[in-house]
Design an enzyme around this catalytic site. Structure first.
Site, short mmCIF file in Angstrom:
data_model
loop_
_atom_site.label_atom_id
_atom_site.label_comp_id
_atom_site.label_asym_id
_atom_site.label_seq_id
_atom_site.Cartn_x
_atom_site.Cartn_y
_atom_site.Cartn_z
CE1 TYR A 14 -3.66 -2.30 0.63
CE2 TYR A 14 -2.38 -3.08 2.42
CZ TYR A 14 -3.34 -3.27 1.62
OH TYR A 14 -4.43 -4.47 1.70
CG HIS A 19 -6.77 5.41 0.98
ND1 HIS A 19 -7.62 6.66 1.01
CD2 HIS A 19 -7.66 4.55 1.65
CE1 HIS A 19 -8.41 6.41 1.67
NE2 HIS A 19 -8.64 4.98 2.12
CG PHE A 64 -5.98 -2.47 7.19
CD1 PHE A 64 -5.44 -2.37 5.74
CD2 PHE A 64 -5.87 -3.60 7.62
CE1 PHE A 64 -4.51 -3.29 5.39
CE2 PHE A 64 -4.71 -4.65 7.34
CZ PHE A 64 -4.20 -4.26 5.95
CG ASN A 66 -12.19 0.90 6.45
OD1 ASN A 66 -11.73 1.77 5.77
ND2 ASN A 66 -12.78 -0.03 5.99
CG ASP A 91 -6.67 9.69 0.75
OD1 ASP A 91 -6.60 9.24 2.13
OD2 ASP A 91 -7.64 9.10 0.03
CG ASN A 112 -14.31 4.28 4.64
OD1 ASN A 112 -15.56 4.70 4.92
ND2 ASN A 112 -14.19 3.29 3.60
#
Length: 189
Positions: A14, A19, A64, A66, A91, A112
C-alpha cells in the site's frame, strides 16, 4: 503537546497508494524535523519529536484505514489530550491533485479513516487535506484511491510533501492561515 496523525494502510503493497499520502506526509515531516525512529505503540508507529518549541507526537496507525480512530483514541487517552490537539494528514478525493486545504471540524465526506476518527474522538480536530483528485466517475474511485501514484506524479508529490514539512512549524504554532499561504508561495517558487 500535539498529536499529528498520518492516515494510510500498513504494509509495503500500500506504500505508494494515493490513499497513503497521509503516511507519506508523516514520514517526510519526521525526516525533515529529525524525529527519532518510530516505536510500536497505540496499534501503530509513534515518533516523539519537536517542531520549533512544540512537542509533536507523530502517529501512523497500524490498523487499516477504517479503524484508524482506535489507534488515535488510545494515544489521546494515554497522553490525556483532546481532539482539539489532533492534526490529521490524509488524502482528499474532492481536491485537485497536489493541492492542500486546512480545515477544522466537519463530516467524513466519504473518507473511512476520517469516519473512524470521528466515531472515536469526535469531529473537532484539524485536518490537512491533501488533494488526489477525482477520477471523474464514481465507478473509478476505488481504483484511483487504491492505485499507486504515477511516475509523472512523483516529483510534484515529493515537492509537495517537502513543502508541507518545511512549513509545518506554522501548524505547530496554530497558524493555519500562515501555513496555507507560505505553502502556496513555496510551491509557486
Amino acid at each position: 503537546m500535539q498529536l499529528w496523525v498520518g492516515l494510510g494502510n500498513p504494509g509495503p503493497k500500500y506504500a505508494m497508494h494515493r490513499h497513503n499520502v497521509g503516511f507519506m506526509a508523516a514520514d517526510v515531516i519526521a525526516e525533515i524535523h529529525d524525529f527519532p525512529p518510530p516505536v510500536k505503540k497505540f496499534q501503530g508507529w509513534l515518533q516523539d519529536g519537536r517542531i520549533g518549541s512544540t512537542r509533536i507526537l507523530l502517529l501512523k496507525p497500524g490498523t487499516f484505514m477504517n479503524e484508524s480512530g482506535r489507534s488515535v483514541r488510545a494515544a489521546l487517552d494515554f497522553y490525556k489530550l483532546a481532539a482539539t490537539d489532533v492534526t490529521v494528514f490524509y488524502d482528499e478525493l474532492d481536491l485537485a491533485p497536489m493541492k492542500v486545504k486546512v480545515k477544522r471540524g466537519g463530516g467524513a465526506a466519504g473518507h473511512n479513516g476520517i469516519r473512524s476518527m470521528i466515531q472515536h474522538i469526535g469531529d473537532d480536530f484539524r485536518r490537512i487535506r491533501i488533494g488526489i483528485g477525482h477520477p471523474g466517475h464514481k465507478d473509478r474511485v476505488t481504483g484511483h484511491v487504491l492505485g499507486n501514484y504515477h511516475k509523472s506524479e512523483m516529483e510534484p508529490l515529493a515537492d509537495l510533501l517537502g513543502a508541507i514539512a518545511a512549513e509545518a512549524e506554522w501548524l505547530a504554532k496554530g497558524d493555519d492561515v500562515r501555513f496555507q499561504s507560505d505553502l502556496a508561495l513555496r510551491l509557486q517558487g
